[in-house]
Design a protein around this motif. Structure first.
Motif, PDB file in Angstrom:
ATOM      1  N   GLY A  29       1.303  -1.218  -0.080  1.00 11.83           N
ATOM      2  CA  GLY A  29      -0.360   0.003  -0.288  1.00 11.83           C
ATOM      3  C   GLY A  29       1.024   1.146   0.127  1.00 11.83           C
ATOM      4  O   GLY A  29       0.940   1.971   1.037  1.00 11.83           O
ATOM      5  N   ALA A  82      -0.065   3.991  -2.263  1.00  8.73           N
ATOM      6  CA  ALA A  82      -1.258   4.721  -1.819  1.00  8.73           C
ATOM      7  C   ALA A  82      -0.946   5.692  -0.698  1.00  8.73           C
ATOM      8  O   ALA A  82      -1.143   5.620   0.023  1.00  8.73           O
ATOM      9  CB  ALA A  82      -2.440   4.384  -2.709  1.00  8.73           C
ATOM     10  N   VAL A 111      -3.957   7.576   0.666  1.00  7.42           N
ATOM     11  CA  VAL A 111      -4.980   7.691   0.702  1.00  7.42           C
ATOM     12  C   VAL A 111      -5.983   8.416   1.434  1.00  7.42           C
ATOM     13  O   VAL A 111      -5.604   8.449   2.450  1.00  7.42           O
ATOM     14  CB  VAL A 111      -5.508   5.949   1.228  1.00  7.42           C
ATOM     15  N   GLY A 112      -6.962   8.889   0.857  1.00  8.97           N
ATOM     16  CA  GLY A 112      -7.797  10.420   1.458  1.00  8.97           C
ATOM     17  C   GLY A 112      -8.130   9.598   2.694  1.00  8.97           C
ATOM     18  O   GLY A 112      -8.725   9.056   3.047  1.00  8.97           O
ATOM     19  N   ASP A 113      -8.182  10.456   4.420  1.00  8.93           N
ATOM     20  CA  ASP A 113      -8.701  10.023   4.665  1.00  8.93           C
ATOM     21  C   ASP A 113     -10.488  10.085   5.513  1.00  8.93           C
ATOM     22  O   ASP A 113     -10.243   9.104   6.656  1.00  8.93           O
ATOM     23  CB  ASP A 113      -7.662  10.486   6.417  1.00  8.93           C
ATOM     24  N   PRO A 137     -13.204   3.991   4.640  1.00 12.85           N
ATOM     25  CA  PRO A 137     -12.436   3.012   5.100  1.00 12.85           C
ATOM     26  C   PRO A 137     -10.891   2.546   5.014  1.00 12.85           C
ATOM     27  O   PRO A 137     -10.619   3.583   4.205  1.00 12.85           O
ATOM     28  CB  PRO A 137     -13.141   2.001   4.141  1.00 12.85           C
ATOM     29  N   ASP A 138     -10.436   1.981   5.917  1.00 17.98           N
ATOM     30  CA  ASP A 138      -8.942   2.170   5.873  1.00 17.98           C
ATOM     31  C   ASP A 138      -8.572   0.867   5.187  1.00 17.98           C
ATOM     32  O   ASP A 138      -8.783  -0.549   5.389  1.00 17.98           O
ATOM     33  CB  ASP A 138      -8.209   2.218   7.321  1.00 17.98           C
ATOM     34  N   ILE A 139      -8.178   0.371   3.891  1.00 16.74           N
ATOM     35  CA  ILE A 139      -7.594  -0.299   2.794  1.00 16.74           C
ATOM     36  C   ILE A 139      -7.516  -1.071   3.248  1.00 16.74           C
ATOM     37  O   ILE A 139      -7.104  -2.688   3.288  1.00 16.74           O
ATOM     38  CB  ILE A 139      -7.111   0.264   1.705  1.00 16.74           C
ATOM     39  N   LEU A 140      -5.853  -1.246   4.531  1.00 16.25           N
ATOM     40  CA  LEU A 140      -4.645  -1.897   5.156  1.00 16.25           C
ATOM     41  C   LEU A 140      -5.786  -2.626   5.774  1.00 16.25           C
ATOM     42  O   LEU A 140      -5.692  -3.902   5.854  1.00 16.25           O
ATOM     43  CB  LEU A 140      -3.836  -1.266   5.044  1.00 16.25           C
ATOM     44  N   GLY A 155       3.014  -1.946   4.235  1.00 18.34           N
ATOM     45  CA  GLY A 155       2.132  -0.767   4.541  1.00 18.34           C
ATOM     46  C   GLY A 155       3.127   1.037   4.799  1.00 18.34           C
ATOM     47  O   GLY A 155       4.393   0.735   4.139  1.00 18.34           O
ATOM     48  N   PHE A 156       2.986   1.504   3.927  1.00 20.88           N
ATOM     49  CA  PHE A 156       3.858   3.302   4.372  1.00 20.88           C
ATOM     50  C   PHE A 156       3.991   4.236   5.102  1.00 20.88           C
ATOM     51  O   PHE A 156       2.112   4.168   5.749  1.00 20.88           O
ATOM     52  CB  PHE A 156       3.462   3.835   2.673  1.00 20.88           C
ATOM     53  N   ALA A 157       4.599   4.789   5.449  1.00 19.80           N
ATOM     54  CA  ALA A 157       4.066   5.574   6.102  1.00 19.80           C
ATOM     55  C   ALA A 157       5.154   7.163   6.231  1.00 19.80           C
ATOM     56  O   ALA A 157       6.380   7.269   6.303  1.00 19.80           O
ATOM     57  CB  ALA A 157       4.448   5.108   8.447  1.00 19.80           C
ATOM     58  N   LYS A 207       1.596   1.864  13.915  1.00 26.02           N
ATOM     59  CA  LYS A 207       1.008   1.312  12.308  1.00 26.02           C
ATOM     60  C   LYS A 207       0.714   0.148  12.049  1.00 26.02           C
ATOM     61  O   LYS A 207      -0.480  -0.212  11.413  1.00 26.02           O
ATOM     62  CB  LYS A 207       1.108   2.532  11.203  1.00 26.02           C
ATOM     63  N   ARG A 220      -0.978  -1.488  15.013  1.00 25.41           N
ATOM     64  CA  ARG A 220      -2.442  -1.101  14.794  1.00 25.41           C
ATOM     65  C   ARG A 220      -3.028  -1.647  13.037  1.00 25.41           C
ATOM     66  O   ARG A 220      -4.185  -2.292  13.726  1.00 25.41           O
ATOM     67  CB  ARG A 220      -2.192   0.301  14.808  1.00 25.41           C
ATOM     68  N   LYS A 221      -2.469  -1.641  12.269  1.00 28.75           N
ATOM     69  CA  LYS A 221      -3.216  -2.230  10.889  1.00 28.75           C
ATOM     70  C   LYS A 221      -2.680  -3.652  11.028  1.00 28.75           C
ATOM     71  O   LYS A 221      -3.068  -4.208   9.851  1.00 28.75           O
ATOM     72  CB  LYS A 221      -2.680  -1.542   9.594  1.00 28.75           C
TER      73      LYS A 221
END
Ligand code: CTP
Ligand code: CA
Length: 226
Positions: free
Chosen positions: A98, A100, A102-104, A131-134, A148-150, A163, A166-167
Motif C-alpha cells: 500500500g 498510495a 489514501v485520503g482519510d 475505509p482503511d484499505i490495509l 504499508g507506507f508511513a 501503524k 494497529r493495521k
C-alpha cells in the motif's frame, strides 16, 4: 537485471501495489487531494515486476506512464474506488503493498452542481471517514502479506511502529517528509520496520530504493510465508 534479484522468491507471485493520491470530489470542479506524486509506488511496481512478480498496479490520479512488464493497471480517483479495486485484486494476491496516500476523509456529499460562493460567509465542509484499505485486508482471515507506507513529519519510528501493529501489517516503510524529501521528489530515504527488526535504506533515487524494498519484502515473505 541481476539474475538473483529478489532471490526468485517473488517469481510468479501475485503482487498488488497501490500508488498515488486519492481525490475526493466536492463538486464537479473541486476536490480534496494530497501531494503524493505516485512515483514511489510506480517504482515499487516496476521493481516487483523485475523480480518476476505478476503485478497489478492500482493507481490514483497521477500523470505517470505504466511501468514496463506490469500485468495490469487499474486507474481510480477516490479512496472508495481504490478500496474496491484493491479488495478485488488482492483477493487472490500473495502480497499487497500500500504505497498510495489514501485520503482519510471525503465530503459527506458530492454536490451535483458547482457550489456558488456566498460572499462574506464562512463555508464548512462536512467530512466522512474513508475505509482503511490495509486494515480491512488484515481483518480478513486469509489475506496477502501486507506492506504499508508511513509518511510522517515527526516521531517517525513510533508512529510507524504504531501503524504496523494497529493495521496488522507484516512490514512498514517509513519516511520523514518535508525538507525537500518525500512527496513530489525523485529521492527518498526509508526505514523499514517489521515485528522484530528494522532496516535503514539511506537517501537514494526512488528506483534504487524500490528495488531494495522489494529485496527486503522477498526475504521477509520467505521467512513468514515461505
Ligand atoms: N491506508 C489505507 N487506507 C486508508 C488510509 C491509509 O490503506 N484509508 C494505508 C496507506 O496506503 C499506507 C498506510 O495505510 O500504506 C499508512 O497511511 P497513513 O496515512 O500514514 O496512516 P493513517 O492510519 O491514515 O494515519 P494518519 O493519521 O497518520 O494519516
Ligand atoms: Ca492517513
Amino acid at each position: 537485471i541481476v539474475a538473483s534479484f529478489g532471490d526468485r522468491v517473488l517469481h510468479g507471485k501475485k503482487v498488488v501495489v497501490s500508488a498515488g493520491p486519492t481525490y475526493e470530489d466536492i463538486d464537479p470542479v473541486r476536490f480534496i487531494g494530497n501531494r503524493s506524486s505516485g512515483r514511489m509506488g510506480f517504482a515499487v511496481a516496476e521493481a516487483a515486476a523485475q523480480a518476476g512478480a505478476q503485478v497489478t498496479l492500482v493507481a490514483g490520479p497521477v500523470g505517470l506512464a505504466s511501468p514496463p512488464n506490469i500485468a495490469k493497471r487499474i486507474d481510480v480517483r477516490s479512496a472508495a474506488q481504490m478500496h474496491a479495486a484493491v479488495t478485488e485484486a488482492a483477493a487472490d494476491a500473495d502480497i499487497y503493498i500500500g504505497a498510495a496516500a489514501v485520503g482519510d476523509y471525503r465530503p459527506n456529499t458530492i454536490a451535483a452542481h458547482k457550489l456558488k460562493k456566498q460572499a462574506g460567509a464562512e463555508l464548512t465542509l462536512q467530512l466522512a471517514e474513508n475505509p482503511d484499505i490495509l486494515a480491512s485486508l488484515s481483518a480478513q482471515r486469509a489475506h496477502p502479506f501486507l506492506v504499508g507506507f508511513a509518511a510522517e513529519t515527526q516521531n517517525v519510528e513510533s508512529y510507524a511502529r504504531d501503524k504496523l501493529q494497529r493495521k496488522g501489517l507484516d512490514m512498514i516503510a517509513a519516511n520523514q517528509v518535508g525538507d525537500g524529501m518525500g512527496f513530489e521528489t525523485a529521492d527518498n530515504a526509508i526505514t523499514l520496520y517489521w515485528v522484530d527488526g528494522s532496516a535503514e535504506l539511506p537517501r537514494a533515487d526512488k528506483a534504487i530504493l524500490a528495488r531494495q524494498l522489494i529485496e527486503h519484502i522477498a526475504s521477509r515473505y520467505k521467512a513468514v510465508r515461505g
